[in-house]
Design an enzyme around this catalytic site. Structure first.
Site, PDB file in Angstrom:
ATOM      1  N   ASP A 191       6.696  39.879  26.907  1.00 48.52           N
ATOM      2  CA  ASP A 191       6.822  40.234  28.288  1.00 48.52           C
ATOM      3  C   ASP A 191       7.978  39.552  28.990  1.00 48.52           C
ATOM      4  OD1 ASP A 191       5.476  41.512  30.878  1.00 48.52           O
ATOM      5  OD2 ASP A 191       5.783  39.478  31.359  1.00 48.52           O
ATOM      6  N   GLU A 275       8.967  45.450  26.261  1.00 47.42           N
ATOM      7  CA  GLU A 275       8.971  46.596  27.200  1.00 47.42           C
ATOM      8  C   GLU A 275      10.474  46.997  27.309  1.00 47.42           C
ATOM      9  OE1 GLU A 275       6.162  47.185  31.181  1.00 47.42           O
ATOM     10  OE2 GLU A 275       6.600  45.425  30.471  1.00 47.42           O
ATOM     11  N   ASP A 356       1.395  37.407  32.923  1.00 54.49           N
ATOM     12  CA  ASP A 356       2.447  37.671  31.909  1.00 54.49           C
ATOM     13  C   ASP A 356       1.819  37.732  30.491  1.00 54.49           C
ATOM     14  OD1 ASP A 356       4.199  37.710  34.052  1.00 54.49           O
ATOM     15  OD2 ASP A 356       4.536  35.663  33.710  1.00 54.49           O
TER      16      ASP A 356
END
Ligand SMILES: [Zn+2]
Length: 414
Positions: A191, A275, A356
C-alpha cells in the site's frame, strides 16, 4: 532485456561547447520536422514520412545558409533526433487508438533552449570506449568519465544529457540476460501511502529516510529565497542554480531510496502486488505536492522491471478496488474512510485495523486472486510503455522490457 547504465561525464570547455551545439542541432531538427508534420496536418495533408524529412530537414538543410551549422555535429545525432520524434508520434497515435494502456500520451511538443534537460542520442557508430578510460563521442572528442561501476557488455546506444544544474550524464543501453533469483514462497501486497512511503502486507512500514526529508526541507527554503530575489538580477540567477542543484540532489537521493526499497521487496518475495494508483488524478487534488514528492510511479516502474529482471511475479490491482474499505480479516465492506482516519474497527468482526496495513493485506489478497484467475496478463501490461527505462539509475540499474516483450514474462506459468 535492456538495462541502462548511467555515469557522470566531465567535458572540458571545448567539449562543452561542442555538446551545446549538438543539443542545439538535435533540437532544431526536431522542431523543424515537427513543424512540417503539424503544418501538413493543419491543412489536411498526409503524415510526412521520415525519409522525406530526413532528406529535406537534414541532408538538404545542411546545404542552405540558414542551417549550414547542422554539418558541424555528427549526422547520427540529427538522425536520432528524427527517430525520437517518430517514436513520440507513434506513442501518441497508439494512445489515440487505445493500443497503449495507461496514461494518455499527447502529441509531441516543440523543444526549447530553456528546457531543463538537454540531450542527444547516439548509436554505436558515433561513440566508442577508449583504452585510456575516456569515451570518444563523434565531433565532441574524448570525454572524461567517472566509471562508477563496470559495464557488463558492449552498449548498443548512448544518451548524453545535461541537467539544469549543469551536470553531464552518459546513459548506456546494454542488452543483458535476466538474472533469475532463487524461488521463494512468499508474496507481498504493497500500500503506497502518504503517512508512510509504503506499507507491506506483513506489516513492515517503509518511511522516507530522514536525510531525504532534510534535503526536501532545504529545497523549500532555497525556493523561498529565490522567490524573494529581484527578477533579472545576478543574485536571482545564483539562487536559481542553487535551487537546481538542490533539486538534483533530492531527485538523486529519492531515486537511490526507491532503488533500495524496490530491490529489497523484489528480493524478499516471489510475487509483488501493488495498487494501480491514479497518480495523475491525485496530482490535481490538494494532495498533489506530497504525491509528486513521494514519486510513486517511478517506484512502481522499478518494481515492475525488477520483477522481469529477477523472475518475479508482478501485478497491479485495479484502482477501483476498495482496498481501504474492506476488512482484511472477514471481508466485510465497512464503507469509505476519510484520509485522516488511520485506524478503524470492523463493524462485523471487531478487528482493529491500521488503515495502511489493512489496505496492503487487501492488495495482497486481490493480487493473488488476479494472478490465480490469469487476469494479471492484461493488468500487468497496463501502463508499461516499452521504453520505461526513463527511470534513470544512479547505483542500481534501470531497465526496460525489450521492444515488443511485455512485462508478463515476470509471471511464471503464463
Ligand atoms: Zn471484519
Amino acid at each position: 532485456m535492456q538495462l541502462r547504465y548511467n555515469y557522470r561525464a566531465y567535458p572540458d570547455a571545448t567539449q562543452r561547447r561542442a555538446l551545446a551545439s549538438a543539443f542545439g542541432c538535435a533540437r532544431v531538427v526536431w522542431n523543424d520536422c515537427l513543424r512540417d508534420r503539424k503544418g501538413a496536418h493543419a491543412v489536411g495533408l498526409p503524415y510526412v514520412k521520415s525519409a522525406d524529412l530526413s532528406r529535406l530537414r537534414i541532408t538538404h538543410a545542411k546545404r542552405t545558409e540558414e542551417r549550414a551549422w547542422l554539418a558541424d555535429v555528427s549526422a547520427v545525432v540529427l538522425q536520432q533526433s528524427l527517430r525520437d520524434l517518430d517514436t513520440a508520434y507513434q506513442n501518441f497515435f497508439d494512445s489515440l487508438k487505445g493500443k497503449r494502456h495507461g496514461r494518455k500520451v499527447g502529441p509531441p511538443r516543440y523543444k526549447s533552449k530553456k528546457d531543463t534537460r538537454q540531450s542527444i542520442r547516439l548509436t554505436t557508430n558515433a561513440f566508442s570506449l577508449q583504452g585510456d578510460g575516456t569515451l570518444y563521442v563523434a565531433k565532441v572528442g574524448n570525454l572524461k568519465v567517472k566509471w562508477s561501476r563496470r559495464l557488463p557488455a558492449a552498449p548498443t546506444s548512448l544518451t548524453v544529457t545535461k541537467d539544469s544544474s549543469g551536470r553531464y550524464f552518459l546513459s548506456f543501453v546494454v542488452d543483458t540476460e535476466p538474472d533469475i533469483f532463487p524461488e521463494l514462497d512468499t508474496d507481498t501486497g504493497i500500500d503506497l501511502g502518504l503517512s508512510a512511503f509504503a506499507v507491506l502486507s506483513d506489516g513492515t512500514k517503509i518511511s522516507a529516510p530522514r536525510f531525504l526529508r532534510r534535503a526536501e526541507k532545504k529545497l523549500k527554503r532555497l525556493q523561498r529565497e529565490l522567490s524573494r530575489k529581484a527578477k533579472g538580477s545576478k543574485n536571482r540567477a545564483k539562487a536559481r542554480i542553487k535551487v537546481a542543484r538542490q533539486h538534483a540532489q533530492v531527485a538523486d537521493r529519492r531515486r537511490d531510496f526507491h532503488h533500495k526499497a524496490s530491490t529489497q521487496i523484489i528480493r524478499d518475495s516471489q510475487a509483488v502486488y501493488v495498487e494501480d494508483l491514479a497518480v495523475s488524478g491525485l496530482g490535481r487534488t490538494r494532495l498533489a505536492k506530497s504525491v509528486h514528492d513521494a514519486g510513486w510511479s517511478a517506484f512502481v516502474g522499478m518494481l515492475e522491471y525488477k520483477a522481469v529482471r529477477y523472475g518475479r511475479t508482478f501485478a497491479k490491482v485495479d484502482r477501483a478496488f476498495p482496498s481501504s474499505q474492506v476488512c482484511s480479516a472477514c471481508g466485510f465492506r465497512d464503507g469509505p474512510k476519510p484520509l485522516h482516519i488511520r485506524e478503524w474497527t470492523c463493524a462485523e468482526c471487531g478487528t482493529v485495523h491500521d488503515r495502511d496495513h489493512n489496505a496492503a493485506r487487501n492488495v495482497l489478497f486481490e493480487g493473488r486472486r488476479i494472478v490465480a484467475a490469469g487476469r494479471a496478463e492484461t493488468l500487468n501490461a497496463c501502463g508499461a510503455p516499452v521504453r520505461r527505462a526513463r527511470v534513470p539509475a544512479q547505483r542500481g540499474e534501470a531497465g526496460s522490457p525489450r521492444k515488443g516483450q511485455q512485462t508478463q514474462t515476470g509471471i511464471p506459468g503464463f
